[in-house]
Design a protein around this motif. Structure first.
Motif, short mmCIF file in Angstrom:
data_model
loop_
_atom_site.label_atom_id
_atom_site.label_comp_id
_atom_site.label_asym_id
_atom_site.label_seq_id
_atom_site.Cartn_x
_atom_site.Cartn_y
_atom_site.Cartn_z
N ALA B 29 0.83 -1.21 0.00
CA ALA B 29 0.00 0.00 0.00
C ALA B 29 0.86 1.26 0.00
CB ALA B 29 -0.92 -0.01 1.22
N GLY B 190 -3.12 3.82 -1.69
CA GLY B 190 -2.65 2.96 -0.60
C GLY B 190 -3.75 2.72 0.42
N ILE B 193 -6.11 0.16 -0.80
CA ILE B 193 -5.56 -1.20 -0.69
C ILE B 193 -5.72 -1.71 0.74
CG2 ILE B 193 -3.43 -2.57 -0.81
CD1 ILE B 193 -2.50 -0.74 -3.08
#
Lengths: 445, 309
Positions: B29, B190, B193
């Motif tokens: 991430a 990120g 994720i």
């Protein structure tokens, strides 16, 4: 529609597909059967037969007159070969009655259907339930006759029939519902005669749509008014007593209270089936459906076996092992007990034999706690396992009690979730046992 | 065959997500922000990241070897610390300083307190704080496209709102700042994720950023709330640092309190503090309150009514 459920919990892989389509097969054991005297919660039985006695199906092998107890009955006809210590499921040696099967399967003469059972005094049922050796077949094995005799001041408003079967892998209750729906509903009607004011709820997790549909149909066909079938969200431990009551009635209760204190009685579907069988068909509860499964077993099956059958025979019936098992469990993977030998008998509480390979047990090293909080979100009891486990480790049992450790229901959700693989449930189990031992010691003084 | 059976207490199955996988996903991430950093600040940014990650892993390995402990560098937590520290450094930082910062983060902040899970503050942030105090000039020299200049937060602090870079530059990260903090877009990828893989919950980042934006506007800093949150290390701090398991509260309720506290402190420091940015100090201060928050926000035990006092 949002299905009722409880707070917390986890979603482990179901793994039920191994045996969900396997019809129940009956198995006749060979040779000797072993009956441990302690098969239920409460006072263990003492043997009432001696070496050389002839016994029939339903003959009492062990008994205890204590209130919280249930007799142990023979599941076959034959001769008592020995009364001795034998290895049992927990890996300990217990007093057992060993019966040599004569293969005749003769029913003891005292076992007859209850006459006029539909009009008989419901108190007769309780006696019959006790005599038939019926205990909670969900796994807790609490004597059912005791459960059905709540103190008179407790008003029972819900009779919950537990067909949740939230343990992964197991299918014995699911198959029973699919193959014996009618007897389950009729059994429920019988038990409801004991609690005329109660509402009957058959609770089933929503991953068993066939069972839900079939029971709905059976209930409406039977004309029983006060019974409903309630699908529940799929989440472990949905079938635990407290979680089930929370989901169905919205009530919570403290650890020291019993379901009857909040107006509930919970019976497993198998238990209701056996109640019907004992009262209407006049048969003792001496068989058990066992799901033999796991990725180490060649041909997983659901098997109806006489209690006392050796587990090794069941594995052989399933074609033996196709892979090396690393753990063999009595029960499901979340709360089952790992065994050290296959030469132990099936008892009242044996719901499954689960043989797991190294791949599925995922034995990994224990690492440091990350404080990630997954155990806290998983705990259906609202505990903080990551605080409790180190307290047990440090033997700070007083703090363990203060932090609510005694509330742990040992469902295993925290350990399942822990990314560091910490033995959280195991720690709490250890702590609870130590506190209980200290309390007993203090009470004895 | 049964001789080889394992006998243990239940449960007997485990979730496949373990420490190493969690740390691996955090690294994954973090990757978009790192790529953005290299894109905007050049290869030197990549070199700083490499120095920090290698130093952190090496120091953890050496410490555990020297103190005869089990070496746990394979859980990737030291690599995460190294990468986070690098993201908090200017691209022009001398390598030896980055290495000393890593030493402080791993040995003093993490290992001396007992290693993974036992540190009381975020190691990467503490490393950065130490470096900022020790080498204030190299730590606050910002260059972008070879030109050094003030960061957006310094501009806001100086009241030069009209000199702020464009919205797009601030969102994609084409502004002066630390290696990993400037690209809000990459940090949001990120965040997505981490949420998708269930590594963190949304509460800390969202509450933290929302409280900071609201308070900065309330304190009348002049910049628009979106300019405030895209500037400085707020996204990096809120998504990756404040959500560090070890140094954030364990319950959702606690996490919301913690994040709100971080937001209040960040806004206060940005408005009245001596530094243009307040993210790292706010998180460090709130880290210290975590044991208290945890005590105050224990979940209610099933069936029990809340006790008084």
């Amino acid at each position: 529609m949002k299905l009722p459920t409880f707070w917390g919990g986890i979603h482990p892989p179901q793994s039920k597909e191994l045996t969900v389509g396997e019809s129940i097969v009956s198995y006749r054991p060979q040779g000797e059967l072993v009956f441990p005297m302690a098969q239920h919660i409460g006072a263990p039985c003492a043997p009432v037969v001696a070496k050389g006695d002839r016994v029939l199906v339903g003959t009492r092998l062990g008994n205890n007159d204590a209130f919280v107890s249930a007799p142990v009955l023979s599941s076959v006809s034959g001769t008592v070969k020995d009364v001795t210590l034998r290895l049992t499921v927990p890996g300990t040696f217990e007093t057992c009655v060993v019966v040599e099967d004569d293969g005749k399967n003769e029913l003891a003469p005292e076992w007859r259907p209850l006459e006029n059972y539909e009009t008989a005094d419901p108190k007769e049922y309780i006696k019959r339930i006790r005599d038939a050796g019926i205990v909670g077949f969900g796994g807790a094995t609490f004597p059912t006759a005791v459960k059905l005799s709540p103190p008179p001041d407790k008003k029972i408003r819900w009779l919950i029939i537990n067909g949740v079967e939230c343990e992964p892998y197991l299918n014995c209750d699911n198959r029973l519902m699919l193959e014996n729906a009618e007897k389950i509903v009729k059994g429920t009607v019988l038990v409801m005669r004991l609690f005329p004011e109660a509402k009957g709820i058959i609770a089933i997790e929503n991953n068993k749509p066939e069972a839900i549909a079939l029971l709905n149909e059976t209930v409406s066909k039977s004309g029983a008014e006060n019974i409903t079938v309630q699908p529940l969200a799929v989440k472990y431990p949905q079938g635990a007593e407290k979680m089930l009551i929370e989901a169905l009635t919205g009530q919570e209760f403290v650890i020291t209270a019993l379901p009857a204190d909040v107006g509930c009685i919970i019976l497993n579907v198998r238990t209701v089936y056996q109640i019907y069988s004992a009262i209407v068909e006049g048969l003792p509860a001496v068989t058990r459906i066992v799901t033999v499964t796991g990725d180490a077993v060649a041909h997983p099956k659901n098997i109806r076996v006489p209690q006392g059958t050796m587990i090794r025979e069941l594995i052989d019936l399933c074609g033996g092992f196709k892979e090396q098992p690393v753990k063999i469990l009595a029960g499901g993977p979340m709360m089952g007990m790992s065994m050290r030998s296959l030469d132990v008998p099936v008892v009242k509480g044996t719901s499954g034999i689960l043989c797991l390979t190294a791949k599925s047990t995922m034995l990994k090293p224990i690492r440091a706690c990350l404080h990630c909080g997954r155990c806290v979100s998983a705990c259906p009891m609202g505990l903080v396992p990551t605080v409790l486990e180190p307290l047990v480790h440090a033997r700070q049992y007083k703090r363990f009690e203060e932090e609510g450790g005694m509330n742990c229901i040992e469902c295993g959700s925290c350990t399942y979730m822990c990314p560091a693989n910490r033995p959280l449930t195991q720690g709490c189990r250890d702590g609870k046992a130590s506190v209980a031992a200290m309390r007993r010691k203090a009470a004895a003084k | 065959m049964e001789r080889l059976l394992v006998v243990s207490s239940s449960p007997h199955i485990h979730s496949p997500l373990d420490t190493r996988k969690i740390m691996g996903w955090v690294l994954a991430a973090l990757a978009p922000a790192g790529l953005a950093g290299v894109y905007f600040f050049g290869v030197r940014a990549a070199a700083v990241m490499a120095v920090c990650v290698i130093s952190c892993v090496a120091f953890e390995y050496l410490w555990q070897k020297l103190t005869k402990r089990t070496v746990t560098t394979d859980d990737l937590s030291a690599a995460v610390t190294g990468l986070l520290l690098a993201y908090n450094l200017p691209p022009s930082i001398p390598f030896w300083m980055a290495s000393v910062g890593s030493l402080f983060a791993i040995i003093v902040v993490k290992q001396l307190y007992g290693g993974l899970g036992c540190n009381i503050v975020n190691p990467a942030l503490a490393g950065r704080a130490m470096m900022l105090t020790s080498w204030p000039v190299p730590m606050t020299t910002w260059t972008v496209n070879g030109v050094s200049g003030a960061t957006p937060l310094a501009l806001i602090k100086a009241g030069a709102i009209s000199d702020l870079p464009s919205w797009t530059d601030m969102f994609i990260g084409n502004i002066g700042g630390c290696i990993g903090e400037t690209s809000a877009a990459a940090l949001l990828i990120g965040f997505a994720i981490l949420l998708y893989k269930d590594i963190i919950k949304w509460h800390i980042p969202v509450v933290y950023i929302a409280v900071t934006a609201a308070l900065c506007a309330l304190f009348g800093r002049g910049a628009a709330p979106l300019q405030e949150i895209f500037a400085g290390g707020l996204f990096l701090g809120a998504i990756f640092m404040a959500t560090d398991y070890t140094t954030s509260p364990i319950t959702t309720r606690g996490q919301i309190i913690f994040a709100a506290g971080c937001g209040v402190l960040t806004a206060l420091i940005r408005r009245w503090g001596g530094y243009p940015e307040g993210v790292s100090y706010s998180i460090l201060i709130m880290n210290l309150t975590v044991p208290l928050i945890d005590r105050a926000t224990k979940p209610r035990i099933f069936g029990e009514v809340k006790k008084h006092g």
